[in-house]
Motif scaffolding. Structure first.
Motif, PDB file in Angstrom:
ATOM      1  N   ALA A 116       0.833  -1.210   0.000  1.00 19.44           N
ATOM      2  CA  ALA A 116       0.000   0.000   0.000  1.00 19.44           C
ATOM      3  C   ALA A 116       0.866   1.259   0.000  1.00 19.44           C
ATOM      4  CB  ALA A 116      -0.940  -0.006   1.201  1.00 19.44           C
ATOM      5  N   LEU A 117       1.967   1.260   0.761  1.00 18.83           N
ATOM      6  CA  LEU A 117       2.855   2.422   0.798  1.00 18.83           C
ATOM      7  C   LEU A 117       3.496   2.688  -0.563  1.00 18.83           C
ATOM      8  CD1 LEU A 117       4.620   1.885   4.242  1.00 18.83           C
ATOM      9  CD2 LEU A 117       3.067   3.762   3.636  1.00 18.83           C
ATOM     10  N   VAL A 118       3.969   1.623  -1.217  1.00 15.96           N
ATOM     11  CA  VAL A 118       4.592   1.794  -2.539  1.00 15.96           C
ATOM     12  C   VAL A 118       3.556   2.265  -3.554  1.00 15.96           C
ATOM     13  CG1 VAL A 118       5.734   0.611  -4.458  1.00 15.96           C
ATOM     14  CG2 VAL A 118       6.477   0.175  -2.108  1.00 15.96           C
ATOM     15  N   ASN A 119       2.369   1.674  -3.536  1.00 13.08           N
ATOM     16  CA  ASN A 119       1.315   2.108  -4.463  1.00 13.08           C
ATOM     17  C   ASN A 119       0.963   3.579  -4.238  1.00 13.08           C
ATOM     18  OD1 ASN A 119       0.869  -0.125  -6.143  1.00 13.08           O
ATOM     19  ND2 ASN A 119      -0.381  -1.125  -4.591  1.00 13.08           N
ATOM     20  N   SER A 120       0.944   4.013  -2.990  1.00 10.18           N
ATOM     21  CA  SER A 120       0.675   5.413  -2.673  1.00 10.18           C
ATOM     22  C   SER A 120       1.784   6.312  -3.223  1.00 10.18           C
ATOM     23  CB  SER A 120       0.544   5.569  -1.159  1.00 10.18           C
ATOM     24  OG  SER A 120       0.346   6.911  -0.824  1.00 10.18           O
ATOM     25  N   ASP A 121       3.038   5.893  -3.054  1.00  9.89           N
ATOM     26  CA  ASP A 121       4.166   6.672  -3.582  1.00  9.89           C
ATOM     27  C   ASP A 121       4.104   6.759  -5.105  1.00  9.89           C
ATOM     28  OD1 ASP A 121       5.106   7.082  -1.008  1.00  9.89           O
ATOM     29  OD2 ASP A 121       6.771   5.670  -1.185  1.00  9.89           O
ATOM     30  N   LEU A 122       3.785   5.658  -5.768  1.00 11.85           N
ATOM     31  CA  LEU A 122       3.690   5.668  -7.231  1.00 11.85           C
ATOM     32  C   LEU A 122       2.558   6.570  -7.703  1.00 11.85           C
ATOM     33  CD1 LEU A 122       4.353   1.903  -8.049  1.00 11.85           C
ATOM     34  CD2 LEU A 122       5.928   3.834  -8.364  1.00 11.85           C
ATOM     35  N   ALA A 123       1.434   6.564  -7.001  1.00 12.26           N
ATOM     36  CA  ALA A 123       0.312   7.439  -7.356  1.00 12.26           C
ATOM     37  C   ALA A 123       0.704   8.904  -7.177  1.00 12.26           C
ATOM     38  CB  ALA A 123      -0.913   7.098  -6.506  1.00 12.26           C
ATOM     39  N   LEU A 124       1.466   9.198  -6.130  1.00 14.70           N
ATOM     40  CA  LEU A 124       1.930  10.563  -5.912  1.00 14.70           C
ATOM     41  C   LEU A 124       2.924  10.984  -6.996  1.00 14.70           C
ATOM     42  CD1 LEU A 124       1.883  13.111  -4.220  1.00 14.70           C
ATOM     43  CD2 LEU A 124       3.571  12.045  -2.700  1.00 14.70           C
ATOM     44  N   LEU A 125       3.792  10.070  -7.426  1.00 17.20           N
ATOM     45  CA  LEU A 125       4.707  10.364  -8.523  1.00 17.20           C
ATOM     46  C   LEU A 125       3.922  10.767  -9.765  1.00 17.20           C
ATOM     47  CD1 LEU A 125       7.604  10.413  -9.701  1.00 17.20           C
ATOM     48  CD2 LEU A 125       7.315   7.976 -10.216  1.00 17.20           C
ATOM     49  N   ARG A 126       2.876  10.026 -10.083  1.00 17.02           N
ATOM     50  CA  ARG A 126       2.031  10.365 -11.236  1.00 17.02           C
ATOM     51  C   ARG A 126       1.413  11.746 -11.057  1.00 17.02           C
ATOM     52  NH1 ARG A 126      -2.155   6.186 -12.376  1.00 17.02           N
ATOM     53  NH2 ARG A 126      -2.975   6.904 -10.401  1.00 17.02           N
ATOM     54  N   LYS A 127       0.871  12.003  -9.878  1.00 18.19           N
ATOM     55  CA  LYS A 127       0.224  13.290  -9.628  1.00 18.19           C
ATOM     56  C   LYS A 127       1.208  14.447  -9.759  1.00 18.19           C
ATOM     57  CE  LYS A 127      -2.331  15.861  -6.148  1.00 18.19           C
ATOM     58  NZ  LYS A 127      -2.817  15.898  -4.780  1.00 18.19           N
ATOM     59  N   VAL A 128       2.385  14.318  -9.162  1.00 16.00           N
ATOM     60  CA  VAL A 128       3.393  15.381  -9.220  1.00 16.00           C
ATOM     61  C   VAL A 128       3.823  15.661 -10.659  1.00 16.00           C
ATOM     62  CG1 VAL A 128       5.809  15.879  -8.629  1.00 16.00           C
ATOM     63  CG2 VAL A 128       4.255  15.043  -6.865  1.00 16.00           C
ATOM     64  N   LEU A 129       3.976  14.620 -11.460  1.00 15.26           N
ATOM     65  CA  LEU A 129       4.462  14.809 -12.831  1.00 15.26           C
ATOM     66  C   LEU A 129       3.367  15.192 -13.825  1.00 15.26           C
ATOM     67  CD1 LEU A 129       7.101  11.980 -12.857  1.00 15.26           C
ATOM     68  CD2 LEU A 129       7.528  14.426 -13.098  1.00 15.26           C
ATOM     69  N   GLU A 130       2.154  14.705 -13.618  1.00 16.79           N
ATOM     70  CA  GLU A 130       1.078  15.039 -14.553  1.00 16.79           C
ATOM     71  C   GLU A 130       0.409  16.373 -14.210  1.00 16.79           C
ATOM     72  OE1 GLU A 130      -1.694  11.774 -14.826  1.00 16.79           O
ATOM     73  OE2 GLU A 130      -0.295  10.562 -16.019  1.00 16.79           O
ATOM     74  N   HIS A 131       0.486  16.775 -12.945  1.00 18.87           N
ATOM     75  CA  HIS A 131      -0.156  18.012 -12.487  1.00 18.87           C
ATOM     76  C   HIS A 131       0.828  18.803 -11.622  1.00 18.87           C
ATOM     77  CE1 HIS A 131      -3.850  16.169 -13.900  1.00 18.87           C
ATOM     78  NE2 HIS A 131      -3.539  15.108 -13.189  1.00 18.87           N
ATOM     79  N   PRO A 132       1.913  19.307 -12.224  1.00 22.68           N
ATOM     80  CA  PRO A 132       2.979  19.940 -11.438  1.00 22.68           C
ATOM     81  C   PRO A 132       2.529  21.161 -10.638  1.00 22.68           C
ATOM     82  CG  PRO A 132       3.410  20.150 -13.797  1.00 22.68           C
ATOM     83  CD  PRO A 132       2.200  19.291 -13.639  1.00 22.68           C
ATOM     84  N   GLY A 133       1.472  21.825 -11.035  1.00 18.96           N
ATOM     85  CA  GLY A 133       1.020  23.011 -10.299  1.00 18.96           C
ATOM     86  C   GLY A 133       0.094  22.699  -9.145  1.00 18.96           C
ATOM     87  N   GLY A 134      -0.253  21.461  -8.961  1.00 21.35           N
ATOM     88  CA  GLY A 134      -1.151  21.169  -7.841  1.00 21.35           C
ATOM     89  C   GLY A 134      -2.046  20.089  -8.187  1.00 21.35           C
TER      90      GLY A 134
END
Length: 134
Positions: A116-134
């Motif tokens: 669950a922790l790794v999946n959460s980190d991967l989802a955050l990586l996607r969010k940071v890179l696809e939506h850099p402004g927020g």
């Protein structure tokens, strides 16, 4: 005896070169991998991450054209954990694949927690890179 592995992945709608460059920079770890740690410092040629258990050393594979982001984590207890991580072209974006290995003596609940922790980190990586402004 071989360790049980899970291949966890996320699709990111950004060019592979961009995702690789961001994920390969240890200074970005707190932005997308808070499950690993909350601060990063470089001392000489070594990168250290602050965790609740103490400081860990993280050593990434040398920069390469194949998307290999494998790294070794040296824990405060002196254990070295090898972590396979890849960024792979997938259409106009890419897939980030993290191989989670079950440690000896790890309970089912602990393995599920780490998953669950790794999946959460991967989802955050996607969010940071696809939506850099927020």
């Amino acid at each position: 005896m071989a360790a049980e592995s899970r291949h966890l992945s996320v699709y990111i709608d950004r060019p592979v070169e961009e995702v690789y460059a961001f994920a390969a920079d240890p200074e970005n770890l707190p932005r997308w991998a808070p499950g690993l740690g909350n601060s990063v410092v470089r001392i000489d040629d070594n990168w250290f991450v602050g965790t609740p258990e103490g400081r860990i050393r993280v050593t990434f594979a040398p920069k390469n054209e194949y998307g290999v982001l494998d790294h070794e984590v040296l824990t405060p207890a002196g254990e070295t954990v090898y972590v396979p991580l890849r960024v792979i072209v997938n259409g106009t974006g890419c897939e980030v694949v993290f191989t989670l290995r079950r440690s000896p003596g790890m309970t089912d609940a602990e393995f599920e927690r780490d998953t669950a922790l790794v999946n959460s980190d991967l989802a955050l990586l996607r969010k940071v890179l696809e939506h850099p402004g927020g």
